[in-house]
Design a protein around this motif. Structure first.
Motif, short mmCIF file in Angstrom:
data_model
loop_
_atom_site.label_atom_id
_atom_site.label_comp_id
_atom_site.label_asym_id
_atom_site.label_seq_id
_atom_site.Cartn_x
_atom_site.Cartn_y
_atom_site.Cartn_z
N TYR A 1 6.79 9.11 8.47
CA TYR A 1 7.73 8.08 8.73
C TYR A 1 8.99 8.45 8.48
N LYS B 1 12.83 6.27 5.68
CA LYS B 1 11.88 4.89 5.61
C LYS B 1 10.83 5.28 4.68
N THR B 2 10.77 6.01 3.93
CA THR B 2 9.77 6.10 2.77
C THR B 2 10.38 5.92 1.40
N ASP C 1 5.79 3.22 -1.61
CA ASP C 1 4.85 3.86 -0.49
C ASP C 1 4.22 5.27 -0.78
#
Length: 201
Positions: A31, A35-36, A40
């Protein structure tokens, strides 16, 4: 009285840290770093974010640990190469070409890893300087070997190593390597390596 049994043993701690880093690496590669988040990573491991925070205080700390693990692996490869057979000149050239190949393979062909490294460089994390210090020492030892064998002129090995790395930065800095590939420059890694080594003679 504190519950000692709730505290992980050293072995259990290392195992959990390894699992967290493995999960983080998978997610970062899939990702992207930006975006992590910690939630997550926790979800990937079927645990709560609070459990992650028992081992790492933030996503940035996970990233630094992951970068350190990756750079340690890279260092072991170049260290083994530097201690191989051949003259100091051959090993020094091989070192520069190997670092270039590793940069291309692990940082450019894997776009998400490239992103992670750029974040570390941009924020000047200590793990980057630690890695560069070890690389300077490794190159200085190769130059010292070359001076002893008469391949290189008498000089300060540490200063020469610093100059060598500055000249060879276009072969190992991710952004410069990417630019070099994009513009298909005529100066190949072999040509640059030979040019820099001549300065040591």
């Amino acid at each position: 009285m504190s519950d000692v049994s709730a505290q992980p043993t050293d072995a259990a701690r290392q195992e959990n840290v390894g699992k967290i880093l493995d999960a983080a690496e998978r997610l970062f590669k899939h990702y992207g770093y930006a975006k992590t988040n910690v939630a997550d990573i926790a979800r990937e491991l079927s645990m709560s974010p609070a459990n992650i925070y028992r081992f790492f205080s933030s996503k940035a700390e996970i990233h630094q640990a992951l970068a350190r693990r990756m750079l340690n692996a890279q260092y072991e490869v170049v260290k083994e190469n530097a201690s191989g057979g051949g003259s100091a000149e051959e090993r020094l050239k091989s070192h520069l070409l190997l670092v270039h190949r590793i940069t291309v393979e692990t940082m450019l062909e894997e776009e998400r890893v490239h992103e992670m490294v750029l974040v570390a460089l941009d924020q000047q994390w200590p793990v980057i300087e630690e890695h560069l210090s070890r690389m300077r020492a490794l190159v200085a030892d190769l130059i010292r070997d070359g001076i002893r064998s008469g391949e290189f002129r008498e000089q300060d090995p540490s200063l020469a190593a610093e100059c060598f790395l500055c000249c060879g930065v276009s072969l190992c800095h991710p952004q410069l390597v990417a630019k070099k590939i994009a513009y298909d420059e005529a100066i190949t890694p072999d040509i640059l390596a030979d040019f820099v080594i001549k300065a040591l003679k």
